[in-house]
Design an enzyme around this catalytic site. Structure first.
Site, PDB file in Angstrom:
ATOM      1  N   HIS A  41      18.713   0.293  -2.568  1.00  0.00           N
ATOM      2  CA  HIS A  41      17.308   0.648  -2.359  1.00  0.00           C
ATOM      3  C   HIS A  41      16.506  -0.587  -1.925  1.00  0.00           C
ATOM      4  O   HIS A  41      15.763  -0.544  -0.958  1.00  0.00           O
ATOM      5  CB  HIS A  41      16.725   1.258  -3.634  1.00  0.00           C
ATOM      6  CG  HIS A  41      15.292   1.658  -3.501  1.00  0.00           C
ATOM      7  ND1 HIS A  41      14.910   2.773  -2.798  1.00  0.00           N
ATOM      8  CD2 HIS A  41      14.148   1.069  -3.937  1.00  0.00           C
ATOM      9  CE1 HIS A  41      13.586   2.859  -2.816  1.00  0.00           C
ATOM     10  NE2 HIS A  41      13.099   1.837  -3.501  1.00  0.00           N
ATOM     11  N   CYS A  91       0.822  -1.214   0.000  1.00  0.00           N
ATOM     12  CA  CYS A  91       0.000   0.000   0.000  1.00  0.00           C
ATOM     13  C   CYS A  91       0.859   1.270   0.000  1.00  0.00           C
ATOM     14  O   CYS A  91       0.378   2.343  -0.296  1.00  0.00           O
ATOM     15  CB  CYS A  91      -0.986  -0.005   1.156  1.00  0.00           C
ATOM     16  SG  CYS A  91      -0.266  -0.512   2.695  1.00  0.00           S
TER      17      CYS A  91
END
Lengths: 267, 447
Positions: free
Chosen positions: B100, B50
């Site tokens: 990342h 989300c």
């Protein structure tokens, strides 16, 4: 042989104490596993030392201050190991182990000779064992009380030091305190009764109002009040913690004072 | 060949856009298959939560790869123009892409640093990709490493310790007063959202009895039903307080509702069993004097917030440790990928040269007709000497640059100069049960 075991024990308790005190100051939550292994090994050798001394002496080794302190230290570590295995309150070691070590090193500084006992003293061990076990229970109550007061202070002042994270919940400490007193009080009572019987037996009088007897009765009364107060009017939590901390200081003071003055029949 | 990521997260993009790009679990296989068909995409994984949508891929050419992934996202969002999405996207490659991924998996990039879900989400994304055979040797290794780094960060740093919400901080504190919450009772004075949330946390931590009081009794009855609790009429609650181990106060009242003497009486009736009082109302509803009573522990909203801030601060400190850990791990994996890049290039170059050499020697020997073995040997030696001398420079450079920052570039140039693109053989796909490649892959470079 018992001397070698004794010294090995002393070494283990010293190292254990250093480990556990390191935990008190350190940021790390976890105590190294080795600290428990060291405490356990120390306890093992301590047991060996006591047993071998008993075999050498031919009677239960509770006839001198050296022996009494050694037994006191042994029982403290036993309590620590049991509580640790049951509840995993690692921080307890940081309080109990130093106490056990101080007690043992004091024992080391005292004359270690095995004393020959006059037949009349053969039954003294019951009185000494009960009194010492009672004292161990009061020591545990003292430590629980001390930890309670520290944690109480940290919660009230809203300071979150590493110690705050390591100390257990207040009600656990209060419970431990209460349990220790309820164990200790009957033991002390038995110690006093057996002591009085012994005094009657050896000297012909239950009570002759010497400092030691007054001290013992004072202690007994004090803990009676503490125990009754908890059961009836809710002297628990902070008040119980205070009382047991102050009370134990009194116990130690009387015990050492009396014993060092040498008034106790066997010292 | 390079590893790249194109994506957007809660910091770069609004929720409306994240929703449009999010890929549900059921549609993931199809999305992966589609992504793999985009030009230049050799391996791919889609991470959709989300808070983020990220495409990780191993591509032949970095720029083309970025282009492909962006176009894919645009097609998914059904955006009419590139401008609609591009400003929200970040594109990273090589070490930055891997770092990342490692930071995401370790929840350093999460909205709440140290939250526990992301590790499982990355794992699920990876499993979906494995099922679709969308990943290959590089992504398999990199994502597995990311998962193990994520686990290490959780266990070796304190990043996930301590509560970071006010309502949870209340539970944490309660556990410092009460060893076990089971059998304990909480009294909610006022049924504000935060109070209900705290109560819910307490109940899931084992608390069994909930009492609720509100000025409007019907509200209390309604809320009590949801907690399986007991409604208490508002004017009776000071008397009921003795039964409560924890009191949570959050009403809109402008004056104190709970006074020191109320608590004093409750404590007396409780025989000094400790009470934990939480005042999350502003203005405060519990007289601050309560805090100085023995066995009463009063925390207001600022105290709890202070707790949370301190926890967050601790997490940030721990995050620094995690960054260091990640830095080291990225270094290792980048080295591995680079050597992987140089190795097939070197092999392909060597093989191509040998092929040409053999072909030309055969050709000249047929033209020469019958020759003595000595002459034949001389011709072969000549050809070998020329190719070896010619290749010496490039091969040495490729090996030397394998660990340098632009190693991929060298391999790429060599592949173009010698037209090796078709000859490159990448190692076969690493199946999930297969042993991981060696930790120090530099050794593989040895031709």
């Amino acid at each position: 042989m018992n001397v070698v075991f004794f010294e090995v024990t002393l070494l283990f308790y010293l190292v254990g104490t250093i480990f556990f005190l390191g935990q008190l100051s350190g940021r790390l939550e976890e105590v190294p596993r080795s600290a428990f292994v060291i405490a356990g090994l120390g306890f093992f050798f301590h047991t060996l030392a006591l047993v071998s001394r008993m075999i050498e002496a031919g009677h239960i080794p509770l006839t001198s201050l050296h022996e009494a302190l050694s037994f006191f230290s042994w029982a403290l570590v036993l309590v620590f190991l049991v509580v640790e295995l049951r509840y995993r309150i690692h921080i307890l070691g940081s309080f109990i182990l130093p106490m056990a070590f101080i007690s043992l090193i004091s024992a080391a500084a005292l004359p270690k000779e095995i004393q020959a006992l006059a037949p009349i003293f053969r039954n003294m061990w019951m009185h000494v064992t009960f009194s010492l076990l009672g004292t161990v229970a009061f020591a545990v109550a003292f430590i629980a009380g001390l930890m309670y007061l520290i944690q109480e202070h940290l919660l009230k002042s809203k300071h979150r030091t590493p110690l705050y994270h390591k100390l257990p919940a207040l009600d656990f400490l209060d419970d431990l305190n209460g349990k220790a007193i309820s164990f200790g009080f009957p033991l002390l009572t038995l110690g006093i009764i057996t002591g009085a019987l012994f005094a009657e037996f050896s000297r012909g009088s239950f009570l002759n109002w010497n400092a030691e007897q007054i001290g013992a009765l004072g202690t007994w009364l004090f803990y009676l009040v503490v125990l009754l107060g908890r059961v009836t009017v809710g002297w628990r939590a902070k008040r119980a913690a205070y009382l047991t901390v102050v009370g134990f200081a009194g116990v130690i003071f009387t015990l050492l004072g009396v014993m060092l003055k040498g008034q106790h029949p066997f010292v | 060949m390079n590893i790249i990521v194109v994506g957007l997260n809660h910091r770069t993009a609004p929720v409306e856009l994240r929703e449009r790009l999010a890929v549900s679990e059921t549609r993931l296989p199809e999305a992966l298959a589609r992504l793999r068909r985009w030009p230049g995409v050799m391996e791919a994984t889609i991470l959709s939560t989300c808070n983020r949508v990220e495409l990780y891929a191993v591509v032949k050419d970095t720029e083309q790869g970025f282009e492909s992934l962006r176009e894919y996202l645009i097609s998914v969002a059904m955006a009419s123009t590139t401008e609609e999405i591009s400003p929200y996207l970040y594109s990273l490659d090589s070490a930055e892409a891997i770092r990342h991924l490692f930071r995401v998996t370790s929840s350093l990039d999460s909205m709440v640093v140290g939250e526990p879900q992301i590790l499982g989400q990355v794992k699920e994304a990876f499993e979906a990709a494995l099922n679709q055979k969308a990943t290959g040797v590089i992504l398999n290794k990199v994502i597995r490493k990311a998962l193990s780094v994520g686990k290490r960060v959780r266990t070796e740093t304190g990043i996930a310790e301590n509560a970071v919400s006010v309502s949870y901080a209340a539970v944490e504190l309660a556990k410092k007063i009460f060893q076990s919450l089971s059998g304990k009772t909480v009294l909610l004075v006022g049924a504000g959202e935060m109070a209900k949330l705290a109560a819910r946390h307490l109940v899931s931590a084992g608390m069994q009895h909930v009492m609720i009081t509100t000025r409007n009794f019907e509200l209390a009855v309604d809320a009590a039903r949801r907690f399986n609790g007991m409604p208490v009429p508002f004017d009776e609650f000071p008397r009921e307080m003795a039964g409560a181990d924890i009191v949570i106060c959050s009403t809109g009242a402008v004056s104190y509702l709970i006074h020191a003497h109320d608590v004093q009486q409750a404590l007396h009736a409780r025989r000094n069993r400790p009470m934990f009082l939480i005042d999350i109302s502003v203005p405060r509803n519990i007289d601050p004097k309560v805090g100085s009573l023995d066995n009463a522990y009063l925390y207001n909203i600022d105290d709890l917030q202070g707790h949370v801030d301190k926890n967050l601060e601790e997490r940030r400190r721990e995050a620094m440790k995690a960054e260091e850990l990640i830095h080291d791990e990225v270094g290792l994996i980048v080295k591995w990928i680079k050597s992987l890049d140089a190795l097939p290039t070197i092999r392909a170059l060597r093989r191509k040269a040998d092929d040409i050499q053999r072909l030309e020697v055969d050709r000249i020997l047929t033209k020469l007709g019958p020759v003595s073995p000595r002459q034949r040997q001389l011709v072969e030696e000549l050809a070998a000497a020329i190719t070896n001398k010619l290749l010496h420079g490039p091969l040495v450079a490729l090996k030397a640059e394998a660990d340098a920052p632009n190693g991929t570039l060298f391999a790429e140039i060599a592949q173009r100069l010698f037209e090796l693109e078709k000859d490159i053989e990448l190692p076969a796909n690493d199946d999930p049960g297969h042993a991981a490649p060696p930790e120090h892959p530099g050794e593989q470079v040895r031709p």
